[in-house]
Every structure is written in structure tokens, then in C-alpha cells.
Enzyme design. Sequence first.
Site, PDB file in Angstrom:
ATOM      1  N   HIS A  30       7.276  -7.225  -4.286  1.00 24.83           N
ATOM      2  CA  HIS A  30       6.340  -7.755  -4.753  1.00 24.83           C
ATOM      3  C   HIS A  30       6.422  -9.277  -6.082  1.00 24.83           C
ATOM      4  O   HIS A  30       6.750  -9.025  -6.759  1.00 24.83           O
ATOM      5  CB  HIS A  30       5.325  -6.527  -5.410  1.00 24.83           C
ATOM      6  CG  HIS A  30       5.289  -5.483  -4.891  1.00 24.83           C
ATOM      7  ND1 HIS A  30       4.059  -5.187  -3.763  1.00 24.83           N
ATOM      8  CD2 HIS A  30       6.211  -4.184  -4.624  1.00 24.83           C
ATOM      9  CE1 HIS A  30       3.752  -4.194  -3.504  1.00 24.83           C
ATOM     10  NE2 HIS A  30       4.834  -3.856  -3.339  1.00 24.83           N
TER      11      HIS A  30
ATOM     12  N   LYS B  97      -9.346  -9.971 -17.815  1.00 27.63           N
ATOM     13  CA  LYS B  97      -9.634  -9.668 -19.064  1.00 27.63           C
ATOM     14  C   LYS B  97      -9.093 -11.890 -19.363  1.00 27.63           C
ATOM     15  O   LYS B  97      -9.818 -11.993 -20.469  1.00 27.63           O
ATOM     16  CB  LYS B  97      -8.679  -8.741 -19.759  1.00 27.63           C
ATOM     17  CG  LYS B  97      -8.809  -9.170 -21.297  1.00 27.63           C
ATOM     18  CD  LYS B  97      -9.938  -8.844 -21.543  1.00 27.63           C
ATOM     19  CE  LYS B  97     -10.086  -7.006 -21.554  1.00 27.63           C
ATOM     20  NZ  LYS B  97     -11.486  -6.575 -22.145  1.00 27.63           N
TER      21      LYS B  97
ATOM     22  N   SER C 298     -21.100  -3.575 -26.036  1.00 25.34           N
ATOM     23  CA  SER C 298     -20.087  -3.015 -26.982  1.00 25.34           C
ATOM     24  C   SER C 298     -19.246  -2.810 -27.954  1.00 25.34           C
ATOM     25  O   SER C 298     -18.866  -1.986 -28.578  1.00 25.34           O
ATOM     26  CB  SER C 298     -19.330  -2.090 -26.027  1.00 25.34           C
ATOM     27  OG  SER C 298     -18.217  -3.483 -25.888  1.00 25.34           O
ATOM     28  N   GLY C 299     -19.294  -4.912 -28.195  1.00 16.52           N
ATOM     29  CA  GLY C 299     -18.875  -4.934 -29.983  1.00 16.52           C
ATOM     30  C   GLY C 299     -17.393  -5.554 -29.327  1.00 16.52           C
ATOM     31  O   GLY C 299     -16.690  -6.458 -30.005  1.00 16.52           O
ATOM     32  N   GLY C 300     -17.397  -5.462 -27.757  1.00 18.60           N
ATOM     33  CA  GLY C 300     -15.852  -5.875 -26.934  1.00 18.60           C
ATOM     34  C   GLY C 300     -16.430  -7.537 -26.536  1.00 18.60           C
ATOM     35  O   GLY C 300     -17.127  -8.144 -26.340  1.00 18.60           O
ATOM     36  N   VAL C 301     -14.893  -8.393 -26.563  1.00 15.63           N
ATOM     37  CA  VAL C 301     -15.028  -9.438 -25.264  1.00 15.63           C
ATOM     38  C   VAL C 301     -15.805  -9.750 -24.147  1.00 15.63           C
ATOM     39  O   VAL C 301     -16.872 -10.000 -24.415  1.00 15.63           O
ATOM     40  CB  VAL C 301     -13.577  -9.528 -25.348  1.00 15.63           C
ATOM     41  CG1 VAL C 301     -13.836 -10.753 -24.762  1.00 15.63           C
ATOM     42  CG2 VAL C 301     -12.829 -10.165 -26.840  1.00 15.63           C
ATOM     43  N   ASP C 302     -15.613  -8.072 -23.278  1.00 18.91           N
ATOM     44  CA  ASP C 302     -16.982  -8.508 -22.301  1.00 18.91           C
ATOM     45  C   ASP C 302     -17.755  -8.312 -22.445  1.00 18.91           C
ATOM     46  O   ASP C 302     -18.680  -8.907 -22.109  1.00 18.91           O
ATOM     47  CB  ASP C 302     -15.693  -7.422 -21.551  1.00 18.91           C
ATOM     48  CG  ASP C 302     -14.489  -7.497 -20.673  1.00 18.91           C
ATOM     49  OD1 ASP C 302     -13.786  -8.126 -21.421  1.00 18.91           O
ATOM     50  OD2 ASP C 302     -13.997  -6.315 -20.553  1.00 18.91           O
ATOM     51  N   SER C 303     -18.611  -7.681 -23.010  1.00 17.37           N
ATOM     52  CA  SER C 303     -19.594  -7.645 -22.766  1.00 17.37           C
ATOM     53  C   SER C 303     -20.594  -8.839 -23.953  1.00 17.37           C
ATOM     54  O   SER C 303     -21.653  -9.326 -23.126  1.00 17.37           O
ATOM     55  CB  SER C 303     -20.412  -6.332 -23.038  1.00 17.37           C
ATOM     56  OG  SER C 303     -19.549  -6.187 -24.778  1.00 17.37           O
TER      57      SER C 303
ATOM     58  N   GLY D 149       0.894  -1.248  -0.080  1.00  8.69           N
ATOM     59  CA  GLY D 149      -0.019  -0.094   0.121  1.00  8.69           C
ATOM     60  C   GLY D 149       0.453   0.914   0.083  1.00  8.69           C
ATOM     61  O   GLY D 149       1.860   1.365   0.460  1.00  8.69           O
TER      62      GLY D 149
ATOM     63  N   CYS E  46       5.149  -6.326   1.306  1.00  5.84           N
ATOM     64  CA  CYS E  46       5.495  -4.888   1.177  1.00  5.84           C
ATOM     65  C   CYS E  46       5.149  -4.175   3.013  1.00  5.84           C
ATOM     66  O   CYS E  46       5.376  -4.377   3.661  1.00  5.84           O
ATOM     67  CB  CYS E  46       5.018  -4.451   0.388  1.00  5.84           C
ATOM     68  SG  CYS E  46       6.321  -2.921  -0.131  1.00  5.84           S
ATOM     69  N   TYR E  47       3.828  -3.285   2.459  1.00  2.00           N
ATOM     70  CA  TYR E  47       3.110  -2.699   3.841  1.00  2.00           C
ATOM     71  C   TYR E  47       2.483  -3.537   4.240  1.00  2.00           C
ATOM     72  O   TYR E  47       2.930  -3.999   6.209  1.00  2.00           O
ATOM     73  CB  TYR E  47       2.053  -2.146   3.006  1.00  2.00           C
ATOM     74  CG  TYR E  47       1.170  -0.793   4.130  1.00  2.00           C
ATOM     75  CD1 TYR E  47       1.905  -0.093   4.532  1.00  2.00           C
ATOM     76  CD2 TYR E  47       0.396  -1.618   4.844  1.00  2.00           C
ATOM     77  CE1 TYR E  47       0.966   0.332   5.944  1.00  2.00           C
ATOM     78  CE2 TYR E  47      -0.783  -0.819   5.994  1.00  2.00           C
ATOM     79  CZ  TYR E  47       0.051  -0.435   6.574  1.00  2.00           C
ATOM     80  OH  TYR E  47      -0.958   1.516   7.378  1.00  2.00           O
TER      81      TYR E  47
ATOM     82  N   GLU F  63       3.954 -10.125  -7.056  1.00  2.00           N
ATOM     83  CA  GLU F  63       2.865 -10.257  -8.013  1.00  2.00           C
ATOM     84  C   GLU F  63       2.840  -9.693 -10.022  1.00  2.00           C
ATOM     85  O   GLU F  63       2.034  -9.995 -10.185  1.00  2.00           O
ATOM     86  CB  GLU F  63       1.865 -10.135  -7.701  1.00  2.00           C
ATOM     87  CG  GLU F  63       1.700  -8.721  -7.494  1.00  2.00           C
ATOM     88  CD  GLU F  63       2.627  -7.717  -5.937  1.00  2.00           C
ATOM     89  OE1 GLU F  63       1.890  -6.779  -5.489  1.00  2.00           O
ATOM     90  OE2 GLU F  63       3.432  -9.000  -5.276  1.00  2.00           O
TER      91      GLU F  63
END
Length: 534
Positions: free
Chosen positions: A188, A397, A243-248, A68, A99-100, A190
Site C-alpha cells: 500500500h 479535512k 456545529s462550531g467546527g471547521v467543516d460546517s 480490499g 494488493c487485492y 498510499e
Amino acid sequence: MTIAKPGTPGALSICENVVVVLDFGSQYTHLITRRIRGLHISSFCLPAGTPLDKIQALKPSVIILSGGPHSVHLENSPTLPEEFFSYVQEQGITVLGICYGLHLIVKLLGGEVKQAEHQEYGRMQISAVEGSRLYGDAGSINNQTVWMSHGDEAVKLPPGFKVVATSTQGNIAAIENVDSRIYALQYHPEVTHSEKGTETLRHFFLNVCGMKADWQMQNVLEEEIKKVTATVGPDDHVICALSGGVDSTVAATLVHRAIGDRLHCVFVDNGLCRYKERERVMATFVKDLHLPVTCVDATEQFLSKLKGVVDPERKRKIIGAEFIAVFDEFSHRLEREIGKMPAFLVQGTLYPDVIESCPPPGSGKSHSHTIKSHHNVGGLPENMKLKLVEPLKWLFKDEVREMGALLDVPVSFLKRHPFPGPGLAVRILGDVTQDGALDTIRLVDEIFVNSIREAGLYDKIWQAFAVYLPVKTVGVQGDKRTHSHAVALRAITSEDGMTADWFHFDGKFLAEVSSKICNSVRGINRVFRDFEQQ
């Protein structure tokens, strides 16, 4: 799904092995969640202030304390409940601080943390001591390059702890208390910059903690379909903003599988789409996915509201408000057709959308800093009766693409580069309605992306696009002096969309694509290359 409050794990808690990440505000926090899921272990993030009883209800095997932007020395810096460590000891829960999180462990258990004389940022070499539990006998992770980002350091450890790794500067890089099952890293693991970070995490969860890799996307898909079916009543109708994207698209396909023809999709042409996007995506929706879709042309409505607006954040807010207005109008039109008002709105909101839209410290909602606002994050207006359904809200994603494959969405569609919700409005720096900026950037972007495809580079790049710059430059074209607009080309690589690096094109490719753009697109005489790094 948004119907559950933030912090509710949903399908991610269906396994016996659960990792809870307590978020203390690092922009890397959710990468930890992503890396753990990549190991097929159920993981999700909760705010640092989540009460212990809510954490306990999830029955975690491991709790991670994230990094953080704060210092444990500052007044009102985020901390843990007084009973936290007694709770984890009683429940046999393993704790990992990052870290924090390391500083917090050291301070709360009786050690000492000070501001570092030599702060460490960026790549750093660390070496582990022999015989540590945290690094074990896996020689490949005992010496590694990691990503440091801290201004404080532990100078005195609490009783029972020992140093198990140090940096090249001699600073503490990792500590452990095996008897108490508490471990901590100053770096980190990750982020991709920590070259053996994933291997370190794999060793920690599978060998140190003895967890099972039993979390699968098929389970998540099945659970989300059940949730949609349970949430949406048997007579309720749902609209979905495509929207035309992958997600929607994946979200719509999932909901369609759950409730069938009671889903009504709408594709809004807001005038901010890519080259021939409307024709292309509508063909995919109807022919390949067999989704019921209505196309609404709202170009004039959006562009009239954006005229004269140059601030990107204001653009996002305006576009978000107009999308909601279009959906509201569509829902009333649908009500007249089917005889009842639709009850739900589907959105393809992802985990990164929520992360980047988090409120700043001091708001009482999160310790993280806002990166940007998303047009589909933040809730619906109070006067809008539609409730949200967001089946992908806990996914990243690449996980959405994996789910899309399970839903038989065409692979070619799933590999499409991400496109922002506000569309070309945030790829035009300035007023989108001036100087034919929209038509210009569409053509430039089409040439750039097609050139990438022709070079066989499309699948090696996470996202590539062109940016319209609000400047004119002097050039020479066809033996004439020109004073025309300039564009920039951006291409990045990423594994998850949370951290990125610029893609290394060779000089020949850049020369050819720049020549194509300047020779084919009227009003452009100079092409820049965007080298921004994250």
C-alpha cells in the site's frame, strides 16, 4: 453535493487528467484518492461495481484497482466486468492494481493466486529490479520500506508480465506489463507507513503515465460555488447547521458567498459542546465571518433522550435524529418569518464521513466495512422536505482547511482540532447525564488543550482531547483517601485524518498536565494516557 448521486465527481473532474479509483473495500482506498490529489491530479473514487459506461463518461487517464478485505478465491468476491481489460486497451487507459487489485489482475488475465504460506502484514523492505518502468531510474524508490497487508500471493504471472520488485521474504511486491500499460503493487503506497509511497506514486503518475499536475483548490471552490448557485433557485432559502467546527463553517461561508442572505444559519447548543463553546463560536460567526446565525438552546431536549444510554452507536443515532428534529423545527419557524419554507439544508459532510459510514459487504452498496456511523450521513427522513447541500462531500479535512483559507476564514479557526458531531457524548464512556460527567470532562479537556497550546504543541497535533472513563479509582489527595473518577488523555498525529499515530509527549509535560487536572477538577484523582494506534 449530495444532490448528485454517490460516485458523481462534481468539481473533481474539471481537469483533463482524471484518475478513477475503483473501491474493492480497503479502508485505505480513499487515502489513494487523497495522495493523488496531493500531487495536484484530479482523483475520485467509484464503487467497484460501477458500469463501464459511467466510468467512460469521466474519460479517465488512469484507473486504480484498490485493495480490499476479500480473497479472489472466495465465491462472490468482487470482480471486474468481463470487458474491462479490452475497454482499457481500446481507450489507452493505464491500470494500477494495489494488493487485492494485483490479485484480481493476475487471476483475470490468466495467472495464479494462492493463499500465502508466509503472510505479510506491517512494514517490509522491498527491492526493485533494474530497468523497470514502474520504478525507473529514481534510485530513491528502488529500495524502500513499505506497508504490507495481504494473505494471498501471486505465484504465476499472466503472459506479458514480469516481476519488478520483491520483498525480503522473496515474495512478489510489484509486477508490470509495459505494453499493456498494466501495473500492480502488492503493498500500500498510499499509507504513511510506506515511507516513499508518495514519491512512488508521483513517479508513476507524472513519469510513467505522463499526467499533468493541473488540479487546484481554487478551481474546486469556483466550481462548487457555481453548483450551489445552479442548484438553489433564485428565490429559494437555505438553512445551515453550524456545529462550531471547521467543516460546517467553511461550508456555510461557501454557500453564503454563493447565495448571500438567503442563507440562514443555526447553531444548536445540544449540551454536548466543549468548554464555553457556545460563546466562543458565536463570536467568531458574527464578528469574523459575518454569518447570519441563530443560536438554539436544545440542551434539555438532547440530554433527556440520552439519559441512561451507554452504547456509543445508539448515542450517535439519537443525536442525529434530534439534530434533524431541531432543524425541522427551525425551518418551520423560519417559514413563518420569511413567508416560505426553506428548500435546502447545508451540511459540512466530508469524504471521510461518507467512507466511515459505508455499509458492510453483502448490502449491495459497498464492499467496505463500517467504521462508525455519522450523525450527518445517511440522508434525511422521508417526511422531511429539505434537500441536502454538501459542498465539501468530496474533500478531505486538510483540503477543507485549504478551501477555508481561500474563503478568508481566520487561520486560527481553521487550525482548530476536529470535534466529533455527537460532541462529548462519544468522549464520555457511559451515561452522559450521570455524576456531572459533562462539566467534568469539559474542564479536563480545557486544561489539557490549553496546556498543549502553552507548550507550543497545538499545531503539531492533529487532535487532542480527554475521555471520561466509567470507572472509579482509589487515590490519595491532600492526605485523604479518595475514590474518584478517572480520565484518559488522547493526542494523535495525522496528515489527513484517515490514518493516525499517537503523539509523543515528554514525561515532564504529562506530569504537569496530570497534576493540573487532579488539582483543579473536582472528582478526578487519576489520569491515564491513551496509546491506541491505527
